[in-house]
Scaffold this motif. Sequence first.
Motif: not given
Length: 638
Positions: A118-123, A175-183, A187-192
């Motif tokens: 929750i802290q690292r993703k947009r509200a 596996g779930v997307v880690s913060e370092s893998e966000l580009n 689509v990488l921010t989708l839940p699950g």
Amino acid sequence: MVERDTDRYRSLTRRALMLGGIQAGLISTLVGRMYYLQVLQSDRYTMLAEENRINMRLLTPSRGQILDRFGVPLAVNQQNFRVVIVSEQARKIDRMLNLISEIVPLTDTDYRRITREIQRKRAFVPVTVKENLTWEQVTMIEVNAPDLPGVSIDVGELRNYPYEAATAHLLGYVGVVSESELNGDPVLTLPGFRIGKAGVEKFHDASLRGVAGTSQLEVNSVGRVIRELSRDEGQPGRDITMTIDIGLQQYTQDRLNAEKSAAAVVMDVHTGGIYSMASHPSYDANLFTTGINAETWEELLSDPTTPLSNKAVAGQYAPGSTFKMMVALAALDSGIVGPRHSVFCPGHMDLGDHRFHCWKKGGHGTVDFVGALKHSCDTFFYDLAKRIGIDRIHDMAKRFGLGQRLQLDLPGERPGLIPSRDWKQANLGKSWTQGESLIAAIGQGYVLATPLQLAVMQSRLVNGGFAVKPHLTRQIERGAGEQTAWPAIGISKAHLDITLAGQNAVMNQGDGTAFKMRITEPGFEMGGKTGTSQVRRITMAERSTGVLKNDQLPWRQRDHALFVGYAPINAPRYACAVIVEHGGGGSAVAAPIARDLLLEVQRRDSARGSAQVSRAEPVVEPAAAIAVNRGAARKVGG
């Protein structure tokens, strides 16, 4: 009096006019503003209203399947219900999580993960609270939806590997997307949403991932979905067809299970397609899909047999006597010795004040190339190395794929090592010695190779000297098939024939080092070379009192058992390499495994060709039959 009334009247009139003017100004301003909003800004506010009414959502694309060479699914997608939360709608996150936990149990780890996401993703981005919900849990969440603002059920897909440990090292896992893998890709921010983390899943992630779709939803003032207005499913990921035969892969994994730590590769010598590649012990990749717990993860990391490592491509071992074919070819190719070269073996060779021992204490007598390979005579290859030097051996081994990454379509491949004079000077700052050449000639010292490299070496030896490269991908969707034309290495056929004759003698002549492990079934006969590599130094004191046998040593100090083989003997099609860590003698331990694998792959090929049997279900030999095939054996050299 009249004048006073007149003044009062005039004052009231002025005030009325002023108030009227102010009112007129206000009305004019209001009318102007209304005109501006309703006429001039009509399109803009219509659009904003529509945006408040219509909610655009990304749809997770279906991940492509991974199939074996006959279309048997190896990695599939299963329906997955999960509960998600949108922080800007939920407001009181802690309270919402506590309410959810009354329906779906949440651990302390879950709470920490949710808070972190929750802290690292947009509200406005949904965060997964829990996955793999039961139908009862889904219905309870839906029934209590009015009391759970910002909480909803999302239906997605969960990756499943039906063959579990047999394919873990090949397929890897997602596996779930880690913060370092966000580009920046939404689509990488989708839940699950999951991406490939290891194996083929990682190597082909871009093809398997697909393209996200979109859904237009009409929502009411509190954000509840009224209906779906339109839907674009996007593009599902592309299917990957592998060269693996899952039946043979299962058989290989089961065959290795009898050992503590081992690896094996079976490949087509003409195409480079890998039919099976197994590493034991293995693990269940499904553990990572659902979320592996800390205790299990710690067990996998601390296991001394390294179950997370694919030993077939990442294990680097002294190849022992399986390396002797390279020394033989280097000597023949140099022209320093001829095909009829022979050496007398008294059981050792002296170089200066140091004695280099042959594995057979009494020696082998006079042997030529074929005899030296058949008996795995160390002294013969000491003599060759002394004559030709390490650099010629290095160059020949490189031509056969040793000491380099083979660009396999799988992460984690290691290069091994074939030493040379320049290598030692550059890396150790020391000059090469002749004694080191003798040690390298029997596949010891600095020489290291992976089981995959040994399988490629054997393939190039028996396919006529063509630089075939290994691969696991047969095709992507309906793309091009496997490559069949390869450049020639440039080795004389006559020289290659000598090494094949030696390998034939190893298996099919009564005094060969692996004669007892031969294939006796007509038409399926094999050739091969045994190898036993030491992991400890034998002192002169131990030699004088008697060298300790492997079963007298701790497991970590026992020799590695190796074998490279091919079949059928008259028209080679399959190559095999086997390593059993600290297994003892190559002829006693590794050769029986290779024999069973080469026999099985030929039987399966014959069954498909003659009877057109169904490929839907893998044919796996029972464990009892495997034990009988393995049989009892004793070390006879190599």
